[in-house]
Design an enzyme around this catalytic site. Sequence first.
Site, PDB file in Angstrom:
ATOM      1  N   ASP A   1     -52.492   4.827 -40.962  1.00 12.80           N
ATOM      2  CA  ASP A   1     -52.081   5.963 -41.796  1.00 12.80           C
ATOM      3  C   ASP A   1     -52.165   7.208 -40.929  1.00 12.80           C
ATOM      4  OD1 ASP A   1     -51.681   4.453 -44.076  1.00 12.80           O
ATOM      5  OD2 ASP A   1     -53.708   4.769 -44.831  1.00 12.80           O
TER       6      ASP A   1
ATOM      7  N   ASP B   1     -47.103   1.636 -54.130  1.00 14.32           N
ATOM      8  CA  ASP B   1     -48.431   2.184 -54.413  1.00 14.32           C
ATOM      9  C   ASP B   1     -48.668   2.033 -55.910  1.00 14.32           C
ATOM     10  OD1 ASP B   1     -48.889   2.894 -51.775  1.00 14.32           O
ATOM     11  OD2 ASP B   1     -48.046   4.894 -52.030  1.00 14.32           O
TER      12      ASP B   1
END
Length: 259
Positions: free
Chosen positions: A11, A130
């Site tokens: 990330d 997500d």
Amino acid sequence: MLSKRIIPCLDVREGRTTKGIKFKDNVDIGDPVEMARFYYENGADEIVFYDITASSDKRDIMIEVVRRVAETIFIPFSVGGGIRSVEDMRKVLLAGAEKVSINSAAILNPDLISQGAKAFGNQCVVLGMDVKFSGKSPDIPSGYEMVINGGRKPMGIDALEWAKTAESLGAGEICLNSIDADGTQDGYEIPLTAMISSQVSIPVIASGGAGKPEHLLDVLTRGHADAALIASMVHYGAYSIPQIKSYLHAMGVKIRNTW
């Protein structure tokens, strides 16, 4: 049976690898290019790179970082974050990625999935999901809701129905991230992963919650995932990829023997 894949996830925020818990309280943990090289050399099957604030900041992905990572590793490399058009996909693929991951933009413009699949092939298009547990309701019969913009905006869309729709539009793979489990190191969201994996025919990568090798065993067997994303457990040095693969091999999971 295809070998299960072990995939470190980077990330990236402002050019640096970061890690948080449930998409919050992120801390800086290193240079993404150096980390990608390290994981490649230590037996990762693929690398996933997410520019985690590109969508919420409404900016383009950091293409130069993508290019530098691609020059460093020689395994499949998937890139997501801030990809809103076929042209954005083309830029990322030309920079050296093998796959593009589309998440928020795909929900806002589902045609982007089919456009990308037509232009580059289904195998290049990964649907990033997500997902947050919301409880079952008439609008969310599975109990799991889609959230976009880095976990900031619930969409009122059922996760299972969205996975099926995306497959029908041409997505070649799903990366399924549980916001509730993200960064906790308490284990993957097994009910969510098993539900999605059993209802689609494309590969599902489980993401969110890995803290020890037993968690990967659980999601790759009971969760029926085709691959497992890992972050905190390797970023902080608790386990190495060879350790994880050796454990899974000993437990009878078919993996690529690169330790």
